[in-house]
Design a protein around this motif. Structure first.
Motif, PDB file in Angstrom:
ATOM      1  N   CYS A 347       0.842  -1.189   0.000  1.00  0.00           N
ATOM      2  CA  CYS A 347       0.000   0.000   0.000  1.00  0.00           C
ATOM      3  C   CYS A 347       0.882   1.245   0.000  1.00  0.00           C
ATOM      4  O   CYS A 347       2.115   1.152   0.098  1.00  0.00           O
ATOM      5  CB  CYS A 347      -0.946   0.005   1.202  1.00  0.00           C
ATOM      6  N   TYR A 348       0.243   2.404  -0.083  1.00  0.00           N
ATOM      7  CA  TYR A 348       0.957   3.681  -0.148  1.00  0.00           C
ATOM      8  C   TYR A 348       0.608   4.565   1.044  1.00  0.00           C
ATOM      9  O   TYR A 348      -0.505   4.511   1.578  1.00  0.00           O
ATOM     10  CB  TYR A 348       0.598   4.438  -1.433  1.00  0.00           C
ATOM     11  N   ASP A 349       1.582   5.347   1.439  1.00  0.00           N
ATOM     12  CA  ASP A 349       1.358   6.467   2.352  1.00  0.00           C
ATOM     13  C   ASP A 349       1.519   7.722   1.507  1.00  0.00           C
ATOM     14  O   ASP A 349       2.626   8.199   1.265  1.00  0.00           O
ATOM     15  CB  ASP A 349       2.378   6.417   3.494  1.00  0.00           C
ATOM     16  N   PHE A 350       0.410   8.260   1.025  1.00  0.00           N
ATOM     17  CA  PHE A 350       0.472   9.375   0.073  1.00  0.00           C
ATOM     18  C   PHE A 350       0.953  10.667   0.735  1.00  0.00           C
ATOM     19  O   PHE A 350       1.505  11.544   0.056  1.00  0.00           O
ATOM     20  CB  PHE A 350      -0.899   9.592  -0.572  1.00  0.00           C
ATOM     21  N   PRO A 368      11.032   4.985  -0.007  1.00  0.00           N
ATOM     22  CA  PRO A 368      10.726   6.415   0.185  1.00  0.00           C
ATOM     23  C   PRO A 368      10.274   7.090  -1.117  1.00  0.00           C
ATOM     24  O   PRO A 368      10.665   8.216  -1.426  1.00  0.00           O
ATOM     25  CB  PRO A 368      12.069   6.981   0.666  1.00  0.00           C
ATOM     26  N   SER A 369       9.455   6.379  -1.895  1.00  0.00           N
ATOM     27  CA  SER A 369       8.908   6.892  -3.157  1.00  0.00           C
ATOM     28  C   SER A 369       7.705   6.038  -3.513  1.00  0.00           C
ATOM     29  O   SER A 369       7.456   4.996  -2.886  1.00  0.00           O
ATOM     30  CB  SER A 369       9.954   6.833  -4.276  1.00  0.00           C
ATOM     31  N   LEU A 370       6.945   6.480  -4.504  1.00  0.00           N
ATOM     32  CA  LEU A 370       5.781   5.719  -4.953  1.00  0.00           C
ATOM     33  C   LEU A 370       6.210   4.763  -6.058  1.00  0.00           C
ATOM     34  O   LEU A 370       6.620   5.189  -7.133  1.00  0.00           O
ATOM     35  CB  LEU A 370       4.683   6.668  -5.434  1.00  0.00           C
ATOM     36  N   VAL A 371       6.119   3.481  -5.772  1.00  0.00           N
ATOM     37  CA  VAL A 371       6.566   2.430  -6.678  1.00  0.00           C
ATOM     38  C   VAL A 371       5.338   1.682  -7.198  1.00  0.00           C
ATOM     39  O   VAL A 371       4.381   1.446  -6.456  1.00  0.00           O
ATOM     40  CB  VAL A 371       7.513   1.448  -5.949  1.00  0.00           C
ATOM     41  N   THR A 372       5.336   1.309  -8.473  1.00  0.00           N
ATOM     42  CA  THR A 372       4.170   0.656  -9.064  1.00  0.00           C
ATOM     43  C   THR A 372       3.944  -0.725  -8.458  1.00  0.00           C
ATOM     44  O   THR A 372       4.877  -1.396  -8.001  1.00  0.00           O
ATOM     45  CB  THR A 372       4.333   0.499 -10.583  1.00  0.00           C
ATOM     46  N   ALA A 373       2.687  -1.159  -8.503  1.00  0.00           N
ATOM     47  CA  ALA A 373       2.336  -2.486  -7.980  1.00  0.00           C
ATOM     48  C   ALA A 373       3.065  -3.584  -8.736  1.00  0.00           C
ATOM     49  O   ALA A 373       3.480  -4.587  -8.140  1.00  0.00           O
ATOM     50  CB  ALA A 373       0.824  -2.683  -8.079  1.00  0.00           C
ATOM     51  N   LYS A 374       3.221  -3.418 -10.031  1.00  0.00           N
ATOM     52  CA  LYS A 374       3.910  -4.431 -10.829  1.00  0.00           C
ATOM     53  C   LYS A 374       5.335  -4.643 -10.325  1.00  0.00           C
ATOM     54  O   LYS A 374       5.822  -5.775 -10.237  1.00  0.00           O
ATOM     55  CB  LYS A 374       3.929  -4.015 -12.304  1.00  0.00           C
ATOM     56  N   LYS A 375       5.999  -3.573  -9.964  1.00  0.00           N
ATOM     57  CA  LYS A 375       7.363  -3.676  -9.461  1.00  0.00           C
ATOM     58  C   LYS A 375       7.384  -4.269  -8.054  1.00  0.00           C
ATOM     59  O   LYS A 375       8.238  -5.108  -7.732  1.00  0.00           O
ATOM     60  CB  LYS A 375       8.029  -2.294  -9.468  1.00  0.00           C
ATOM     61  N   LEU A 376       6.432  -3.871  -7.224  1.00  0.00           N
ATOM     62  CA  LEU A 376       6.406  -4.347  -5.846  1.00  0.00           C
ATOM     63  C   LEU A 376       6.146  -5.847  -5.759  1.00  0.00           C
ATOM     64  O   LEU A 376       6.620  -6.516  -4.840  1.00  0.00           O
ATOM     65  CB  LEU A 376       5.334  -3.596  -5.047  1.00  0.00           C
TER      66      LEU A 376
END
Length: 505
Positions: A347-350, A368-376
């Protein structure tokens, strides 16, 4: 002409006209009656045939086609799990392949999962082990395999012990234990997760012929041996009716496939002859990898964790611990919520632009950045292939570990697991201090590194979820934003809402 038209317009006159003009011979009446009687007889016969065929239902229509051995089993051991209850540990007979020379060392893996007086089965050894009479009660009982010197074995790079191992299912079957539904095969360094094994087996009708397991993770192994095989180290399950078929042809298969390297490969050769394919379950892990299993365990497939193998050939699952110590720690969390073990959520902490990946009961990764679900969801390649120690290929996608420390996540490993408020679990993850020398000096990264703990709460995952369409569960950060405890992040895992997705802005 006019008189005829007048006659046709008057119904009474028309009837008289027809009677006067039509002459019916007696022989015509007789022929008509005979034809009518014959037609009625034929229709009645056909109706009776279909009535008895579909209402009475003889055995060949109402029952599945099965051979004598299957019919005997169904008569002896009952039919479906719906009628006779769910499969439990008493319905499983384990057959563990081992060696007397290594048993005193390898039994420590078996003792992690074996439940004395509950589990049934044996470790099959080539001879009596040293101090065999003084083995602890936590160890599975052992039996000595039959002599296999009469069988052929021509694999130049293998060991004749494969013949003995292949016959374990036959020797187990011939013990004749009562009320066995499944024979589960494994190695003496295989770690089974029993509740999840039962969850998987209860998906299938044990009266049908099933052969259940998983492939190797290393493509080179699947190419050399078989993609159609359930690998023995990861463990595989054979239903009783299939075992009854297998034991009839197994000895012949061993000679026919004398050139095959492993016992599991020989068993699969027999399955090919019987015509039963392997039913693949992603929770059986052969673990044909070398190095650090961290990348694989952090991105576990959406399936219950059933087994881990080759634990002597990979680094301990938790850094800074012994192999057995780290496995005990993993099992501690598993026991709190078996179905959730290693399940992946992110999940994200926006408010802080963070991405959080949780492998339940194992670790948390903080980006410490927004990473895509595909990468995660893609595993880090922290390991090599089994045979050539190369970077792949594997049977699942991997991504390289970034050389730039600023591109890597901050890692946290399981500290504790406990049950709180009934069916709620709380797992705590502690920052990996071994990574401190690799920190990035960017401000965003420094704020992430300041976090020392993750607390992850979740409701106990019902095993019935594995009988529904699979979907990864969602999570949310509870203490998001500024002005909160900068040392601890609170995360809750839950079922996803309708139309919810992990989508960055």
């Amino acid at each position: 002409m006019s008189s005829t038209r007048e006659t046709m317009l008057d119904p009474f006159k028309t009837w008289k006209f027809l009677v006067s003009t039509i002459t019916i011979k007696p022989i015509d009446v007789l022929v008509f009656l005979l034809k009518t009687t014959l037609a009625i007889f034929i229709v009645a016969s056909i109706s009776l045939f279909f009535y008895f065929a579909f209402s009475v239902q003889p055995r060949w229509l109402s029952s599945p086609i099965c051979n004598n051995s299957q019919q005997k089993f169904i008569a002896k051991n009952s039919s479906s799990s719906q009628a006779y209850g769910r499969t439990n540990l008493s319905h499983i007979q384990f057959g563990i392949g081992g060696s007397a020379k290594t048993w005193n060392q390898r039994r420590r893996f078996c003792e992690l999962w074996w439940r004395p007086n509950v589990c049934r089965g044996f470790v099959w050894l080539d001879e009596k082990p040293p101090n065999g009479e003084n083995l602890p009660p936590t160890s599975p009982p052992y039996k000595i395999s039959e002599d296999t010197s009469r069988f052929k074995y021509t694999s130049w790079y293998g060991s004749r012990s494969a013949v003995r191992m292949a016959r374990i299912v036959k020797e187990s079957f011939e013990l004749g234990l009562d009320n066995v539904r499944w024979f589960v095969m494994g190695d003496d360094d295989t770690l089974f997760f029993l509740e999840n094994l039962l969850t998987v087996l209860n998906k299938y009708d044990h009266n049908q012929m099933y052969y259940i397991g998983g492939n190797s993770e290393s493509v080179e192994q699947d190419v050399i041996h078989s993609y159609n095989m359930a690998y023995g180290g990861g463990g595989f399950a054979i239903s009783y009716p299939l075992a009854a078929e297998l034991v009839k042809v197994l000895d012949g298969c061993i000679d026919r496939y004398a050139s095959f390297y492993g016992s599991d490969q020989k068993v699969q050769g027999c399955m090919s002859e019987i015509g039963v394919p392997a039913t693949k379950e992603l929770g059986f892990h052969q673990l044909d990898i070398r190095g650090d299993p961290y990348g694989l365990l952090s991105a576990h497939p959406l399936a219950p964790l059933v087994s881990l193998h080759h634990l002597d050939y990979v680094q301990p699952v938790f850094p800074g611990m012994t192999r057995i110590g780290s496995l005990k720690k993993l099992i501690t969390a598993y026991e709190k919520d078996p179905s959730r073990a290693l399940q992946h959520s992110f999940c994200y902490d926006f408010k802080r632009n963070w991405s959080i990946s949780v492998s339940w009961g194992y670790n948390v990764q903080l980006y410490p950045s927004l990473v895509t679900a595909k990468k995660l969801e893609t595993a880090f390649s922290t390991f090599q292939s089994w045979r050539t120690w190369s970077s792949g290929p594997f049977t699942f996608n991997t991504r390289p570990v970034e050389k730039d420390p600023c591109e890597r996540p901050v890692m946290y490993f399981l500290g504790s697991a406990e049950r709180v408020n009934g069916d709620t679990t709380l797992t705590t993850y502690v920052r990996n201090v071994e990574e401190s020398a690799k920190e990035c000096d960017k401000p965003d990264y420094s704020r992430a590194v300041a976090v020392q703990f993750f607390n992850v709460s979740s409701a106990r995952l019902n095993p019935a979820i594995w009988r529904t369409a699979p979907r990864r569960q969602c999570c949310e950060v509870i203490n998001s934003g500024e002005g909160v405890d900068s040392l601890r992040v609170e995360v809750k895992i839950r079922a996803c809402h309708r139309f919810e997705s992990v989508t960055p802005p």
